[in-house]
Design an enzyme around this catalytic site. Structure first.
Site: not given
Length: 323
Positions: A10, A12-13, A15, A77, A95, A163, A175, A252
């Protein structure tokens, strides 16, 4: 040295998580598993020198792995976290932890039985900004609290984003809304109840796209709003008998950013500038603490249950408004 495997290549993993992990001396990321987008997995190999696994189960079954970090779409998940826990792996999920309370309870049960750490990665809760907000509240500078408001929303993303897919566990509540619920749990003490909720849909989507809710602990009302087809908002407002607090990067704040908290008391306005912080790293370090401390691990379980319980009740109440 704890060895971590990443289940899913992913963004997010790539970056955020792996770069943060490289700054935590007690962890080593050794591999990434990807079944669908091998090109993305190859980026991990090229840029981070990680081993590539072509099947999720191969990574889960690898005896050298202590911890699995799972940034897959929410609908996946429960399945893969359960497999990992049953293999004796600690699990760090993006999450939301799961898409329903029943699945959350099952994962907590397994983790408890095996004394494994289970956590969802709401990183903002470990940012120094929240400590400063809590200190201002505790100082009584605002007086007695009367009302708290928070909103997290962003413009519509690409049509193929998970999403916007019910099948993949999408929806604004799970989300963006999850952040707002988590913040409410942090700021409200006592027995938190869902007083009201709405979920809204648009024609080309099969998931809720925006919504709102009200929480209460019998003395303070917390109004939350969220959306993923909205103008960007990342706000917190706290109203007291003497003053008001507000900030606009509560969820954020990136590494290097110095959040600004505006405090108004009477005719006076104070800008409280918070030191830059890296909540990506601090979230990982908190996970490490839980690996060594049974009380922190138990606290994780309790908070996971509360989050899933509140989100579930918001969904029930929000859906009932559409009947």
């Amino acid at each position: 040295m704890y060895k971590i495997g990443v289940l899913g290549a992913a963004d997010i993993a790539y970056r955020m998580f792996v770069p943060a992990l490289k700054q935590c001396s007690d962890f080593e990321c050794v591999g990434v598993a990807e079944e669908y987008n091998i090109e993305k997995a190859e980026k991990f190999r090229e840029d981070y020198q990680l081993d590539i696994f072509n099947r999720f189960d191969d990574l889960i079954n690898d005896e050298n792995i202590d911890i699995l970090y799972i940034p897959l779409p929410p609908a996946l998940h429960y399945e893969y976290a359960k497999k990992a826990l049953l293999k004796g792996k600690h699990v760090f999920l993006e999450k939301p932890l799961t898409t329903c309370l029943e699945d959350t309870e099952d994962l907590i049960r397994i983790a408890k039985e095996r004394k494994l750490v289970l956590q969802e990665n709401y990183m903002f809760q470990f940012h120094k900004q929240l400590e400063v907000v809590k200190d201002i509240i505790d100082s009584q500078k605002l007086g007695d609290l009367r009302l708290i408001r928070s909103c997290f929303s962003f413009p519509k993303r690409a049509a193929n984003d998970f999403r916007y897919s019910q099948k993949l566990g999408g929806g604004a509540l799970l989300d963006a809304g999850g952040y707002v619920v988590k913040l409410g749990s942090f700021l409200l003490d006592g027995n938190i109840q869902v007083e009201n909720a709405h979920l809204y849909y648009i024609d080309d989507c099969d998931v809720d796209v925006y919504g709102d809710f009200v929480l209460s602990n019998q003395s303070i009302t917390y109004q939350g709003a969220f959306g993923m087809d909205n103008h960007y908002s990342c706000s917190l407002e706290i109203y007291g008998s003497k003053g008001k607090l507000s900030t606009n990067r509560i969820f954020t704040s990136p590494p290097g950013n110095q959040p600004v908290i505006d405090v108004y008391v009477g005719n006076n306005h104070e800008e409280v500038i918070v030191d830059a912080d890296n909540h990506f790293i601090k979230s990982i370090l908190k996970f490490e603490e839980a690996l060594k401390d049974d009380q922190i691990r138990e606290c994780f379980y309790e908070r996971l249950y509360q989050q899933s319980y509140l989100v579930g009740n918001i969904r029930k109440m929000g859906e009932s408004q559409n009947d």
